[in-house]
Structure formats: structure tokens, C-alpha cells
Design a protein around this motif. Structure first.
Motif, mmCIF file in Angstrom:
data_model
loop_
_atom_site.group_PDB
_atom_site.id
_atom_site.type_symbol
_atom_site.label_atom_id
_atom_site.label_comp_id
_atom_site.label_asym_id
_atom_site.label_seq_id
_atom_site.Cartn_x
_atom_site.Cartn_y
_atom_site.Cartn_z
ATOM 1 N N TYR A 16 -14.167 -6.008 -7.796
ATOM 2 C CA TYR A 16 -15.087 -6.374 -6.610
ATOM 3 C C TYR A 16 -16.442 -5.685 -6.493
ATOM 4 C CZ TYR A 16 -11.570 -9.304 -3.800
ATOM 5 O OH TYR A 16 -10.756 -10.071 -3.472
ATOM 6 N N PHE A 39 -4.483 -5.089 -7.884
ATOM 7 C CA PHE A 39 -5.210 -4.051 -7.283
ATOM 8 C C PHE A 39 -5.950 -3.212 -8.351
ATOM 9 C CE2 PHE A 39 -5.857 0.177 -5.749
ATOM 10 C CZ PHE A 39 -6.818 0.038 -4.859
ATOM 11 N N ARG A 40 -5.100 -2.947 -9.269
ATOM 12 C CA ARG A 40 -6.221 -2.064 -10.367
ATOM 13 C C ARG A 40 -7.243 -2.882 -10.929
ATOM 14 N NH1 ARG A 40 -1.341 0.095 -14.436
ATOM 15 N NH2 ARG A 40 -3.174 1.324 -15.231
ATOM 16 N N TYR A 70 1.012 -1.185 -0.061
ATOM 17 C CA TYR A 70 -0.039 -0.179 -0.062
ATOM 18 C C TYR A 70 0.984 1.107 -0.119
ATOM 19 C CZ TYR A 70 -4.179 -2.626 0.959
ATOM 20 O OH TYR A 70 -5.170 -3.527 1.061
ATOM 21 N N SER A 127 -14.309 -4.480 -0.627
ATOM 22 C CA SER A 127 -13.619 -3.949 -1.874
ATOM 23 C C SER A 127 -12.111 -3.501 -1.295
ATOM 24 C CB SER A 127 -14.370 -2.884 -2.557
ATOM 25 O OG SER A 127 -13.272 -2.662 -3.668
ATOM 26 N N PRO A 128 -11.113 -3.955 -1.954
ATOM 27 C CA PRO A 128 -9.891 -3.234 -1.795
ATOM 28 C C PRO A 128 -9.904 -1.917 -1.976
ATOM 29 C CG PRO A 128 -9.438 -5.186 -2.642
ATOM 30 C CD PRO A 128 -10.830 -5.017 -3.077
ATOM 31 N N ASP A 129 -10.468 -1.416 -3.093
ATOM 32 C CA ASP A 129 -10.680 -0.152 -3.151
ATOM 33 C C ASP A 129 -11.598 0.825 -2.143
ATOM 34 O OD1 ASP A 129 -9.679 2.062 -4.954
ATOM 35 O OD2 ASP A 129 -11.893 2.151 -5.902
ATOM 36 N N ASN A 130 -11.985 0.325 -1.098
ATOM 37 C CA ASN A 130 -12.668 1.209 -0.111
ATOM 38 C C ASN A 130 -11.624 1.725 0.847
ATOM 39 O OD1 ASN A 130 -15.206 0.533 -1.046
ATOM 40 N ND2 ASN A 130 -15.574 -0.899 0.384
ATOM 41 N N ARG A 155 -8.621 -5.613 -9.165
ATOM 42 C CA ARG A 155 -9.800 -5.692 -8.194
ATOM 43 C C ARG A 155 -10.458 -4.562 -7.829
ATOM 44 N NH1 ARG A 155 -6.499 -8.044 -3.329
ATOM 45 N NH2 ARG A 155 -8.096 -9.799 -2.756
ATOM 46 N N LYS A 156 -10.076 -3.500 -8.000
ATOM 47 C CA LYS A 156 -10.787 -2.114 -7.883
ATOM 48 C C LYS A 156 -11.976 -1.960 -8.787
ATOM 49 C CE LYS A 156 -8.965 2.037 -8.620
ATOM 50 N NZ LYS A 156 -7.892 3.077 -8.480
ATOM 51 N N GLY A 181 -3.589 3.627 -1.592
ATOM 52 C CA GLY A 181 -3.765 2.159 -2.223
ATOM 53 C C GLY A 181 -2.474 1.757 -2.647
#
Length: 544
Positions: free
Chosen positions: A379, A372-373, A241, A356-359, A375-376, A366
Motif C-alpha cells: 500500500y 496484511f503482511r 486484528y 494503508s492498513p498498516d496505519n 499489504r503493509k 494489527g
């Protein structure tokens, strides 16, 4: 002859079950609060909690609770009950279907303001409420928990600056680094589309063609592969992160949750014994521990690299499939997570929980990696499919404060922003965005190597695994998965394992040869052997 076969089969099953059930598991250390849930409700409510109604609120006459000797199609209650039953399930999660939810809090124990301006992480003693969902990865919703599989905890913190979600594994490495591999990864490790069985040939065929997954799989095949419940293992959010402080200074961190109970694991035999008695052992253990006020807790830490260090290390710090190299980072304690309250209703809270990992919140930009890009994006997409476009309005997902221009759609819509303007920008005093002056103004781009690097896997086998006995158990677990695999897939698997380490390949090959000389019945009996009260397998930490 048929009767004789049935008798012999019964005798064989009887003795295997006797071997299996000889192991008494740790749930006996707590009162079985899970079995007392309904009697406890009656004690709290000595009289009926109210008059039964139809879903419209109309009181239900006793005569409408039966349909015998009546005109069945005139009974609206019967139609409403049955039609609701037909529709009461929502789509099962693709992965992590089997899970249990609880509530708790995050408490700040150390000053980390020099690293992040996130409000929830600043102010020693500050407590932030949270919801946690514990799960096992590849089992269906009705599957067993004490199996060799990735366990997880998804945490939603209800901060003053919005919801902050962390999605973790109980092992410190991820299963892929190219997001396009998610779909085949899930399918290869789930069920064969024809036999509807878990298929080791599928698993090893995919692994040999995509060896990056082998690192995570060896962790699962090790002594860490079957934790003794959700409470007694560590968890890792896995991404690197980017965080920043109030001065705009950037740091790169890996979070970890360290169990304050310590890390305890089950052997194959112990897990097999528990499954024979209780497929829901993990959920029951967690429920009973909370009921007994033995609240599970984890120490939250950050492994930190400064911005100027990130390009100087001789490994990819954004690669989720490998560990950071010891000695290149420092570890800072942040706080602790405590789980202290059951959900009131599993479907309302646990099944409706959407993570969501983007929360994220101000102070945490982040991750920057490609996983991650992806998953955001996906999700929220899966939550829109599973729960509807307004899933963030469901009580368990609703933030403490929300003002938005999103309107309408399938309920719940809450107050639907009432009569406020429904477009932005506007000149009529609708909600306005703010400016985070400390937010980093540079957007780094991360490039990953496409080449497969077996070194991190070899380091796990030779350095993190500290004994030959442990290496032998890994080899035997791998061999158990390969024993049903034939032909070119087996050859490719043994070659890949040998490339990781010659000793690993040799041990797996030898274990495989021994297994194939034994009958299936003998293998089952050997796996079912366990002592009455074995000492739990304890590890202070997965890695340092």
C-alpha cells in the motif's frame, strides 16, 4: 435497406430505454444539491473572489487571456495553462478507481477499555475527526456505480496517537488469502488486454483454477451484490486484528460497520434502470444526503475472541475468505461513524487521500495474516508511485502530530523538520522514540492451510441465504456471467459449483440452458423490466 435497419434499431433502443427509465430512484427524495453547487457558490460570493493571477502570483492582464492576432509564443499564460493541463492527472488507482470522499467523525459510545488502550476508542462521547472514501472495486474512474461489484469505504481517523486507517468491503469475506494472488485476481476481473472488455471467460477460468475466490463472488452474485447506494450497506475491515489493553492483555477482533439506515439492495432491473439515467447514482445520493443534513452513519462493533480461545476454535480465524462461526465469539459495540461534510475539492482531498492498513495506533497491533503482511508493504509502495514519497505530508493525509527523520524528496515537504538533526540516534535533542510498556512481547506466527475448503461457501449458500427464491436469483446471476463462456472453462465452472452444492450446480445449469435458448434481444428486454416504484429490498443485517 440500411435506413430500415437504422429505424428498427432506433425503435428497439427506444422501447428498451422506456422500460429501463420507468424506475424512479431514491435520489428524488432529496433536493438535488449536487446540481446547485455552482449557483450556491455564486450566492456565497456575489462578487468575484479576487483578481486572476498567473501561477506565480502575477496579476493577469485581460489582454493575456486571448492569443488571436497576437504572437502566440510570447503569451506565457497560454503556455502555463496548457502545459499544466497536460500534467494535471495523476495515475489512476489500480482498484477502487471510482470513488467519492467526505469528512466526518467517530464517536465512542461504549467503554471498551478492557479490550484496547487505543486513545480514540476510549472515553465515552469522545469524537475523532475522519476522512472517508467510498468506492466501487473493479470499475475505472469513469465507470458506473450501480453494478454488481464490491463496494468499499476506506476510513482515515486523525487520532492523537497518529492516523488510524481501516479499509473495508461491503461483503464480509475477502477475495484471496495468498497475497501473491492479488495481481492475477485484479487482472482476471478487469479488462481483456486485446478487446478492452470485461471478459467472463477470464473470470471463470481464474475462479476454477483458484476456487478460494468463489466465496466472495457468490456474495456479489447474491441479493447483497448491488447495494442501494453507499449509505445503505454494511462494511467490514475483514482482517482479524490483534488489540491489547493497558495491562498488555491480548484480544483478537473483527471490526464491522453496521448501517444505521439499514441494508437496502437493488435488483438487476432496478440497477439497470438507474444506470440508464445516472452512472454516478451512489455519489449523487451521498452528496445530496449530506447536503440535506441526513447524515449517513454506521454503528461500529467488534467481534471478539480471547487469546486463549484463538487456538481452540475448529476453523482458521485469520482466514479472510471465510466467516467466523456463530456462537464462538461475542460482539461488543464500540461507537459510531457519522459522515457530515463534503470535501471542498475532489482532487485535493479524495484523489490525494492515501490509505494503508498498516496505519495503526498504540492499542492495535494489527493483523497477523499473510495478506496484511503484504499489504503493509505494497500500500505505501503504490502511494509512493501514485502521489510521491511525501504523500503523508499532503494535507488530507497529514497526521495531527508528526516528528520524523524523513527529509527532502518531491514536495510537499512542509517545514522539512527545519534545522533539527537529520539522523537518529543523535546527541542533540532530536525527536526520541517512546516505549509502549503494554505492547505485547510475543509475536505470533500464523500458518494457513493450502487446501481449498468449500465448506464456508456451502454454508453461505445454505444458511445465510435463507430462501429458495434468493438461491435461484444467485444461480441466474451466475448463469448470466457464464452464458458467454464456452468449452472446458464452462465445464470446470459447473463442476466447481456442483462441488459446493449439488442444488447450486443444478440451478445454474438449468438457468444456463434457458438463457441459451433465448435471443440476446429477449434477454435484454426481460432484464429491463421493472415496476414504476418497487419496494426497496431490505435486510436488517448481512449476518449475525
Amino acid at each position: 435497406m440500411l435506413k430500415m435497419r437504422l429505424v428498427l434499431s432506433y425503435i428497439f433502443v427506444y422501447f428498451v430505454v422506456q422500460d429501463v427509465t420507468g424506475y424512479r430512484y431514491c435520489n428524488e427524495t432529496f433536493p438535488d444539491a449536487a446540481s446547485e453547487q455552482l449557483p450556491d457558490f455564486r450566492r456565497r460570493h456575489p462578487r468575484p473572489v479576487g483578481v486572476l493571477t498567473k501561477v506565480t502570483g502575477e496579476p493577469l492582464d485581460l489582454r493575456d487571456t486571448v492569443t488571436l492576432n497576437t504572437e502566440i509564443f510570447d503569451n506565457r499564460n497560454h503556455f502555463r495553462l496548457t502545459s499544466h493541463l497536460n500534467r494535471e492527472r495523476i495515475p489512476e488507482r489500480v482498484v477502487h478507481s471510482k470513488g467519492i470522499g467526505s469528512f466526518g467523525y467517530f464517536e465512542v459510545t461504549h467503554d471498551v477499555s478492557r479490550y484496547t488502550k487505543a486513545d480514540a476508542f476510549n472515553g465515552i462521547g469522545k469524537r475523532t475527526p475522519l476522512m472517508a472514501r467510498f468506492s466501487t472495486s473493479r470499475e475505472n474512474a469513469g465507470g458506473a456505480e450501480p453494478i454488481r461489484d464490491i463496494k468499499a469505504i476506506a476510513v482515515k481517523m486523525y487520532t492523537k496517537e497518529g492516523n488510524l486507517d481501516f479499509i473495508t468491503f461491503h461483503i464480509p469475506v475477502f477475495t484471496y488469502k495468498d497475497p501473491i494472488d492479488f495481481s492475477p485476481n485484479v487482472r482476471a476481473f478487469r479488462r481483456n488486454p486485446r478487446t478492452r472488455l470485461f471478459d467472463n471467460t477470464m473470470r471463470w477460468d481464474f475462479t476454477t483454477l483458484n476456487p478460494v475466490i468463489l466465496h466472495a463472488n457468490l456474495w456479489v452474485m447474491s441479493d447483497y451484490g448491488i447495494p442501494d447506494g453507499y449509505r445503505k450497506t454494511n462494511y467490514f475491515p475483514l482482517h482479524t486484528y490483534e488489540i491489547y489493553n493497558k495491562h498488555g492483555e491480548i484480544f483478537y477482533v473483527k471490526f464491522s460497520y453496521r448501517s444505521e439506515l439499514g441494508v437496502y439492495n437493488l435488483t438487476n432491473a432496478q440497477a439497470m434502470a438507474i444506470r440508464a439515467e445516472d452512472r454516478d447514482y451512489y455519489a449523487r445520493d451521498l452528496y445530496n444526503a449530506i447536503a440535506a443534513k441526513k447524515y449517513p452513519s454506521w454503528r461500529v462493533e467488534m467481534d471478539i475472541l480471547r487469546k486463549d480461545e484463538i487456538t481452540k476454535v475448529n476453523y482458521d480465524p485469520f482466514d479472510m475468505t471465510r466467516l467466523w462461526v456463530r456462537g464462538t465469539y461475542k460482539t461488543v459495540p464500540v461507537g459510531r461513524i457519522v459522515i457530515n461534510r463534503h470535501v471542498d475539492n475532489h482532487f485535493k482531498d479524495t484523489e490525494h487521500a492515501a490509505f494503508s492498513p498498516d496505519n495503526l495506533v498504540p492499542g492495535i497491533s494489527g493483523p497477523r495474516d499473510n495478506v496484511f503482511r503484504a499489504r503493509k508493504l505494497f500500500y505505501p509502495d503504490t502511494q509512493n508511485y501514485r502521489l510521491g514519497v511525501n504523500h503523508d505530508n499532503i494535507n488530507v493525509n497529514s497526521p495531527l502530530y508528526v516528528k520524523t527523520y524523513s527529509r527532502d524528496g518531491v514536495p510537499p515537504v512542509l517545514d522539512n523538520m527545519r534545522d533539527a538533526p537529520n539522523y537518529q540516534p543523535n546527541s542533540f535533542n532530536g525527536p526520541m522514540p517512546f516505549v509502549d510498556e503494554a505492547r505485547p512481547k510475543v509475536l505470533p506466527i500464523v500458518f494457513h492451510r493450502n487446501a481449498i475448503d468449500l465448506q464456508p461457501i456451502a454454508e453461505f449458500y445454505n444458511e445465510i441465504v435463507e430462501s429458495d427464491a434468493h438461491r435461484q436469483r444467485i444461480a441466474e446471476n451466475v448463469a448470466n456471467g457464464l452464458v458467454s463462456v464456452r468449452g472446458d472453462v464452462e465445464k470446470k465452472a459447473l463442476r466447481l459449483l456442483t462441488l459446493v452444492d449439488v442444488d447450486l450446480g443444478r440451478r445454474v445449469r438449468s438457468a444456463l440452458q434457458r438463457l441459451r435458448l433465448e435471443s440476446p434481444e429477449k434477454r435484454l428486454r426481460q432484464r429491463a423490466q421493472c415496476f414504476a416504484d418497487p419496494e426497496p429490498d431490505y435486510h436488517d443485517d448481512l449476518y449475525e
